[in-house]
Write a protein that holds these residues in place. Structure first.
Motif, mmCIF file in Angstrom:
data_model
loop_
_atom_site.group_PDB
_atom_site.id
_atom_site.type_symbol
_atom_site.label_atom_id
_atom_site.label_comp_id
_atom_site.label_asym_id
_atom_site.label_seq_id
_atom_site.Cartn_x
_atom_site.Cartn_y
_atom_site.Cartn_z
ATOM 1 N N ASP A 1 -47.055 -49.472 104.912
ATOM 2 C CA ASP A 1 -48.427 -49.172 105.521
ATOM 3 C C ASP A 1 -48.256 -47.764 105.820
ATOM 4 O O ASP A 1 -48.953 -47.053 106.815
ATOM 5 N N ASN A 2 -47.870 -46.734 104.884
ATOM 6 C CA ASN A 2 -47.929 -45.301 105.053
ATOM 7 C C ASN A 2 -47.987 -44.555 103.587
ATOM 8 O O ASN A 2 -47.233 -44.965 102.776
ATOM 9 N N ASP A 3 -48.805 -43.911 103.584
ATOM 10 C CA ASP A 3 -49.056 -43.141 102.264
ATOM 11 C C ASP A 3 -48.689 -41.401 102.554
ATOM 12 O O ASP A 3 -49.051 -40.824 101.537
ATOM 13 N N GLY B 1 -43.359 -41.218 109.952
ATOM 14 C CA GLY B 1 -44.519 -41.987 109.914
ATOM 15 C C GLY B 1 -45.540 -41.770 110.939
ATOM 16 O O GLY B 1 -45.296 -40.698 111.471
ATOM 17 N N ASP B 2 -46.374 -42.573 111.221
ATOM 18 C CA ASP B 2 -47.461 -42.335 112.137
ATOM 19 C C ASP B 2 -47.871 -43.621 112.659
ATOM 20 O O ASP B 2 -47.109 -44.901 112.841
ATOM 21 N N ASP B 3 -48.927 -43.905 113.438
ATOM 22 C CA ASP B 3 -49.425 -44.948 114.181
ATOM 23 C C ASP B 3 -49.578 -46.122 113.080
ATOM 24 O O ASP B 3 -49.379 -47.475 113.584
ATOM 25 N N ASP B 4 -49.884 -46.002 111.912
ATOM 26 C CA ASP B 4 -50.383 -47.116 110.763
ATOM 27 C C ASP B 4 -48.911 -47.721 110.300
ATOM 28 O O ASP B 4 -49.111 -48.809 109.905
ATOM 29 N N GLY B 5 -48.175 -46.765 110.090
ATOM 30 C CA GLY B 5 -46.912 -47.371 109.588
ATOM 31 C C GLY B 5 -45.638 -46.339 109.368
ATOM 32 O O GLY B 5 -45.840 -45.361 109.906
ATOM 33 N N TYR B 6 -44.730 -46.378 108.552
ATOM 34 C CA TYR B 6 -43.786 -45.549 108.243
ATOM 35 C C TYR B 6 -43.128 -45.525 107.126
ATOM 36 O O TYR B 6 -43.438 -46.461 106.132
ATOM 37 N N ARG C 1 -41.969 -47.370 101.411
ATOM 38 C CA ARG C 1 -43.263 -47.352 102.296
ATOM 39 C C ARG C 1 -43.500 -48.673 102.996
ATOM 40 O O ARG C 1 -43.529 -49.673 102.132
#
Length: 73
Positions: free
Chosen positions: A47-49, A20-25, A45
């Motif tokens: 909040d992760n694309d 993931g990243d700062d927005d989601g996982y 998912r």
């Protein structure tokens, strides 16, 4: 990974990959090969694309271990 809401012990026990990243996982797991080299990838998912780019190494190690087990390499 920080922010993952699911049970961390269960994630480890079932060998689920997390990326993931700062927005989601995302949570990602691969089945064993079903027929020859065919397997199923399951992704959850939040909040992760992304596509689990950080997990590609784990995918290739899994494929290589399966090929060794089957005597292909």
């Amino acid at each position: 990974m920080q922010g993952v809401q699911e049970d961390h012990a269960r994630i480890r026990a079932h060998q689920v990959l997390v990326d993931g990243d700062d927005d989601g996982y995302l949570l990602q797991i691969f089945t064993r090969n079903l027929i020859g080299p065919i397997f199923v990838e399951i992704i959850q998912r939040v909040d992760n694309d992304g596509f689990g780019e950080g997990n590609f190494g784990a995918l290739f190690r899994m494929l290589e271990k399966d090929q060794e087990r089957r005597g292909v390499i």
